[in-house]
Write a protein that holds these residues in place. Structure first.
Motif, mmCIF file in Angstrom:
data_model
loop_
_atom_site.group_PDB
_atom_site.id
_atom_site.type_symbol
_atom_site.label_atom_id
_atom_site.label_comp_id
_atom_site.label_asym_id
_atom_site.label_seq_id
_atom_site.Cartn_x
_atom_site.Cartn_y
_atom_site.Cartn_z
ATOM 1 N N PRO A 53 22.555 81.722 -17.165
ATOM 2 C CA PRO A 53 21.462 80.792 -17.455
ATOM 3 C C PRO A 53 21.204 80.743 -18.960
ATOM 4 C CG PRO A 53 20.580 82.846 -16.627
ATOM 5 C CD PRO A 53 22.077 82.940 -16.525
ATOM 6 N N VAL A 108 18.185 85.094 -10.352
ATOM 7 C CA VAL A 108 18.174 83.837 -11.096
ATOM 8 C C VAL A 108 18.857 82.734 -10.286
ATOM 9 C CG1 VAL A 108 19.142 82.669 -13.124
ATOM 10 C CG2 VAL A 108 17.989 84.864 -13.370
ATOM 11 N N THR A 109 19.997 83.052 -9.679
ATOM 12 C CA THR A 109 20.730 82.064 -8.890
ATOM 13 C C THR A 109 19.919 81.599 -7.689
ATOM 14 O OG1 THR A 109 22.820 83.032 -9.584
ATOM 15 C CG2 THR A 109 22.876 81.634 -7.646
ATOM 16 N N TYR A 141 16.984 79.437 -8.791
ATOM 17 C CA TYR A 141 17.428 78.088 -9.135
ATOM 18 C C TYR A 141 17.643 77.261 -7.867
ATOM 19 C CZ TYR A 141 20.515 74.291 -10.419
ATOM 20 O OH TYR A 141 21.083 73.064 -10.558
ATOM 21 N N HIS A 142 18.308 77.861 -6.878
ATOM 22 C CA HIS A 142 18.576 77.140 -5.641
ATOM 23 C C HIS A 142 17.284 76.816 -4.891
ATOM 24 C CE1 HIS A 142 22.878 76.992 -5.831
ATOM 25 N NE2 HIS A 142 22.922 78.265 -6.142
ATOM 26 N N LEU A 197 14.340 76.241 -6.283
ATOM 27 C CA LEU A 197 13.678 75.163 -7.021
ATOM 28 C C LEU A 197 14.390 73.822 -6.835
ATOM 29 C CD1 LEU A 197 12.695 77.003 -10.309
ATOM 30 C CD2 LEU A 197 11.203 76.311 -8.424
ATOM 31 N N ALA A 198 15.669 73.851 -6.504
ATOM 32 C CA ALA A 198 16.417 72.613 -6.311
ATOM 33 C C ALA A 198 16.117 71.963 -4.955
ATOM 34 C CB ALA A 198 17.914 72.889 -6.420
#
Length: 94
Positions: A5, A18-19, A22-23, A25-26
């Motif tokens: 990131p 973090v991964t 992110y997923h 939030l997507a």
């Protein structure tokens, strides 16, 4: 697992957090985010078998079977439907 990131190399638990963040939030809705986060927590606590319900056990595990793509119109069917909705005057001019 490895993540980068903002160009910062991460590995291990920080990369996984973090991964997954992110997923999450997507995802478009709060309901979807809650469902996925709950699934991840259940999987972490109880293992993979707890999350499986078996309601798709009789179906083949293909994208076509899961998405029911056979229910969609083909390109020819879409064109035929569009042609049948044109006014008679437009069809005669073509």
């Amino acid at each position: 697992m490895t993540a980068r990131p903002l160009g910062i190399p991460l590995s291990g638990l920080p990369a996984q957090l973090v991964t997954r963040g992110y997923h999450l939030l997507a995802l478009p809705t709060l309901v979807a985010r809650t469902r996925v986060a709950t699934n991840w927590m259940l999987h972490a606590v109880a293992g993979d078998d707890f999350v499986r319900t078996g309601f798709l056990a009789g179906q083949p595990s293909t994208i076509r079977a899961m998405e029911h793509t056979d229910a969609h119109l083909t390109a020819e069917e879409v064109q035929a439907a569009a042609d049948s909705e044109k006014p008679a005057r437009t069809r005669q001019a073509s």
